[in-house]
Design an enzyme around this catalytic site. Sequence first.
Site, mmCIF file in Angstrom:
data_model
loop_
_atom_site.group_PDB
_atom_site.id
_atom_site.type_symbol
_atom_site.label_atom_id
_atom_site.label_comp_id
_atom_site.label_asym_id
_atom_site.label_seq_id
_atom_site.Cartn_x
_atom_site.Cartn_y
_atom_site.Cartn_z
ATOM 1 N N SER A 18 -52.320 -26.875 35.901
ATOM 2 C CA SER A 18 -52.118 -27.310 37.291
ATOM 3 C C SER A 18 -50.834 -26.779 37.888
ATOM 4 O O SER A 18 -50.623 -26.868 39.107
ATOM 5 C CB SER A 18 -52.124 -28.837 37.370
ATOM 6 O OG SER A 18 -53.421 -29.332 37.066
ATOM 7 N N GLU A 32 0.775 -1.226 0.000
ATOM 8 C CA GLU A 32 0.000 0.000 0.000
ATOM 9 C C GLU A 32 0.816 1.292 0.000
ATOM 10 O O GLU A 32 0.407 2.275 -0.604
ATOM 11 C CB GLU A 32 -0.941 0.007 1.225
ATOM 12 C CG GLU A 32 -1.975 -1.089 1.214
ATOM 13 C CD GLU A 32 -2.938 -0.971 0.046
ATOM 14 O OE1 GLU A 32 -3.360 0.152 -0.264
ATOM 15 O OE2 GLU A 32 -3.236 -2.010 -0.570
#
Length: 554
Positions: free
Chosen positions: A382, A116
């Site tokens: 229940s 780069e």
Amino acid sequence: MARLSDPQPGKGTSYPEGKKQRPKKKRSLLKSLFLLLLLALLLAGAVLSVFVALYLRDISKDLPTATEMLAHKANVASVIYDREGEPVARLFTENRQPVSLRQISPWIIKATLAAEDSSFYQHGGIRLLSIARAFVENLTNRGVKQGGSTITQQLARNLFLTQDRTLERKAKEVILSVRMEQLFTKDRIMEMYLNTIYFGHGAWGVDTASRTYFGKPSAEVTLSEAAILAGLIAAPGRYSPLSNLENSKRRQKYVLDRLLTLGWISERERDEAYNAELVFKHVPNKVQEFNKAPYFVAHLLFNELLPRYGPDLVYSGGMEIHTTLDLKMQEAAEKAMEGLKSQGAIVGMDPETGEVLAMVGGHDFAVSKFNRATQAFRQPGSGFKPVVYAAAFEAGLLPTDHFLDARIAYEKKGPKMSVWAPDNYDGKFRGEVTLEYALVHSLNTVAVRLIDYVGAKNILSVARNLGITSPHVPADLSLALGSASITPLEMAVAFSAFANNGMTVTPLMIREVRSGNGDVLERRSPVATRGLSAETAVTVRSMLIDVVRAGTGT
């Protein structure tokens, strides 16, 4: 005979006018034209300078100040941990884990410079010749292998600008690059750059990229692997080794050749690196891919983290969220859910602290985001009877007290008069029984008579004391059959009181939250309040043990 006399001193010889004076006038005219041209150029230069100065001042208005640049922080993923410090999920818009320059392999740094910006440590942030070259080559549509942007320019663009290819953006990029070179050292710029750039497949920053492609931290990357990573920077999609190995190898060769040209490696090192076997380990980087407890995490996000801290901090602030989750228990709960044919939910809770150890809200979070553990109001049936019996014991009744198990009917009030006659699940009646027997065998008629005796409002009051906050709890006799609509999380809280000697816990999912700087944002501790007397809690707990051992419980 005429005699020619020499001209007398002081008297000019007479010549036809213009023959000797013309060259002087010509030189004078050229000189004047040159001066005028020079003046025009100077004036044009001055005007251009003023224009450029005004233009730069204008576009600089919306650029970050030096203070803002120094204070800038890159987006960093937040991590949710389980109770043992194991990562559960990563929250991010950009999956990034910053590391210092000394934690990055020197091969990555060299390969990045070669690919780069090989003169990064020599220039002042910009390369005028490279900018000019890129400008000319773009005009001629020939393109360039290595653009005109330095590493500093790329960093400035990625941190503070858009990716628009305009003259204004380029000018801003140059201004910011010069400023950054004045504010930061070269090593700091390089560190920021490697932690900022995108490497493809959801990997932001070099350390995340190293783990994504090679399953290792950036400090352990080899020369061969570094050339692959550095090659990705120019075009992550095009040079990804996971999707196009041929392109990736070609780019790797370019990077290695650049390193050789610069004298940073030998031919032998280049050849060995190029021919080295590469072992890729694709680590997923999408939020949904790295989440070991999606229902638990989603509940935390939308009920705790986002309302309190906001999306910016949660997804970009690098927070550490330490939770109560037990990953081993969570995995067991997930496997248990896989065995169910229908949808369901599982909540695992420490009854003494209220810490949520496991949470599953459905078969597959990718298919259904609906969290049945916290959002599904369902009738417990229940399962609600222990609450009814707890209220009865709080009112002074005993497990040995007798109630009648026989047919019972109540006349409904309203325009359509009818009779409500609850029955037992097996259709049988057992006559006079103790309350303990009635709960162990889940007798409906006894539970209804119990509510009629104690009062539905008292049942509702005890339910609230036990942590049931649902608005869908009717204060009537149908509570005996579990007609309330309650979430599994509420049921877990209510039943915890029976195990915790009557203390009602508050669900706890977060232990500690730290900022990206390591500062403690909050710590949470278990909270418990008295919901039942210890005697009642122990009594119901003992009866529930018998339910499982000799009754209808499973």
